[in-house]
Design an enzyme around this catalytic site. Sequence first.
Site, PDB file in Angstrom:
ATOM      1  CG  ASN A   7      -4.505 -18.849 -14.202  1.00 44.08           C
ATOM      2  OD1 ASN A   7      -5.064 -18.584 -13.018  1.00 44.08           O
ATOM      3  ND2 ASN A   7      -3.355 -18.991 -14.419  1.00 44.08           N
ATOM      4  CE  LYS A   9      -1.686 -16.045 -15.483  1.00 47.60           C
ATOM      5  NZ  LYS A   9      -0.471 -15.661 -16.123  1.00 47.60           N
ATOM      6  CG  HIS A  86       0.636 -21.382 -13.876  1.00 46.65           C
ATOM      7  ND1 HIS A  86       1.551 -20.279 -14.236  1.00 46.65           N
ATOM      8  CD2 HIS A  86      -0.286 -21.192 -14.905  1.00 46.65           C
ATOM      9  CE1 HIS A  86       1.219 -19.575 -15.212  1.00 46.65           C
ATOM     10  NE2 HIS A  86       0.153 -19.937 -15.504  1.00 46.65           N
ATOM     11  CD  GLU A 158      -0.109 -22.276 -19.440  1.00 42.96           C
ATOM     12  OE1 GLU A 158      -1.069 -21.582 -20.048  1.00 42.96           O
ATOM     13  OE2 GLU A 158       0.405 -22.202 -18.075  1.00 42.96           O
ATOM     14  N   GLY A 164       1.873 -14.473 -21.170  1.00 47.12           N
ATOM     15  CA  GLY A 164       1.737 -12.943 -20.922  1.00 47.12           C
ATOM     16  C   GLY A 164       2.793 -12.130 -21.819  1.00 47.12           C
ATOM     17  CB  SER A 200       0.160 -14.812 -25.540  1.00 45.31           C
ATOM     18  OG  SER A 200       1.208 -14.530 -24.699  1.00 45.31           O
ATOM     19  N   GLY A 221      -5.083 -16.682 -19.813  1.00 52.83           N
ATOM     20  CA  GLY A 221      -4.763 -15.954 -18.671  1.00 52.83           C
ATOM     21  C   GLY A 221      -5.460 -14.440 -19.099  1.00 52.83           C
ATOM     22  N   GLY A 222      -4.532 -13.429 -19.657  1.00 55.03           N
ATOM     23  CA  GLY A 222      -5.013 -12.089 -19.599  1.00 55.03           C
ATOM     24  C   GLY A 222      -6.292 -12.043 -20.391  1.00 55.03           C
TER      25      GLY A 222
END
Length: 239
Positions: A7, A9, A86, A158, A164, A200, A221-222
């Site tokens: 993802n 974002k 989300h 999640e 994050g 994370s 994500g990140g």
Amino acid sequence: MKLICANFKMNLLKNDIINYLNTINEKIPKENVVFFPNELYISYFKDKNYLVGSQNIAHLEHGSLTGETSVLELKEFGISYTIIGHSERREFFNDNKYISKKVELALKNNIKIVLCVGETFEEYNKNQTFEVIKKELNEALSNNINYLNNTNLIIAYEPIWAIGTSKIPTNECIENTISFIKDYLKTEFNLDIKVLYGGSVNNQNIATLEMIKNIDGYLVGGASLDANNFLTLIDNIKN
Ligand code: PEP
């Protein structure tokens, strides 16, 4: 085979996407890794035959919804997945109100759903995780039971406080929550559904997470934003 969802974002501009694709250079499997870039760049991934999804769909198929994108429009660009629910959409775009409708539109259009559920830190501390997830599952699925099957829905657990933040629940906690979700979907909806973990996930904690027995994949994500980093992460995930 574990499912890995990336993802992006609202990150990475056009040149970043072009460089990303050059770096991954066909080294990413095309059957179990799904990219969710900003919708402007969906076609860049689709053109290289990667699996691609949208980070959102509108709650209507067409009409007066300025700034939204319909599942029909996204489908034309080749998405086969969409994320629904989300926590960022629930928090900033009032999505709780539209989740059931979005689920219905995705299912009717044969788009697989990655439905995000999870608790806040306050709810986690009050031991309300299962209660919160149960409510989120009921809200999303109760009206759509006739369209659901074992493959068109995937759940991403999640914990909101893990997104994050570099904080994640213990393996035991993740395993118990995934079991709860699978059991609940079986008993209430007669479904055998894949459950991913998200929040994370990175190259420092993936070896530990990989010890969890009932995990069917990850929503990242990140750690998916840097192509080399993501390639390493994928190498560290056993299928
Ligand atoms: C997410 O937002 O779905 C997510 C998992 O983000 P991160 O990996 O950065 O925590």
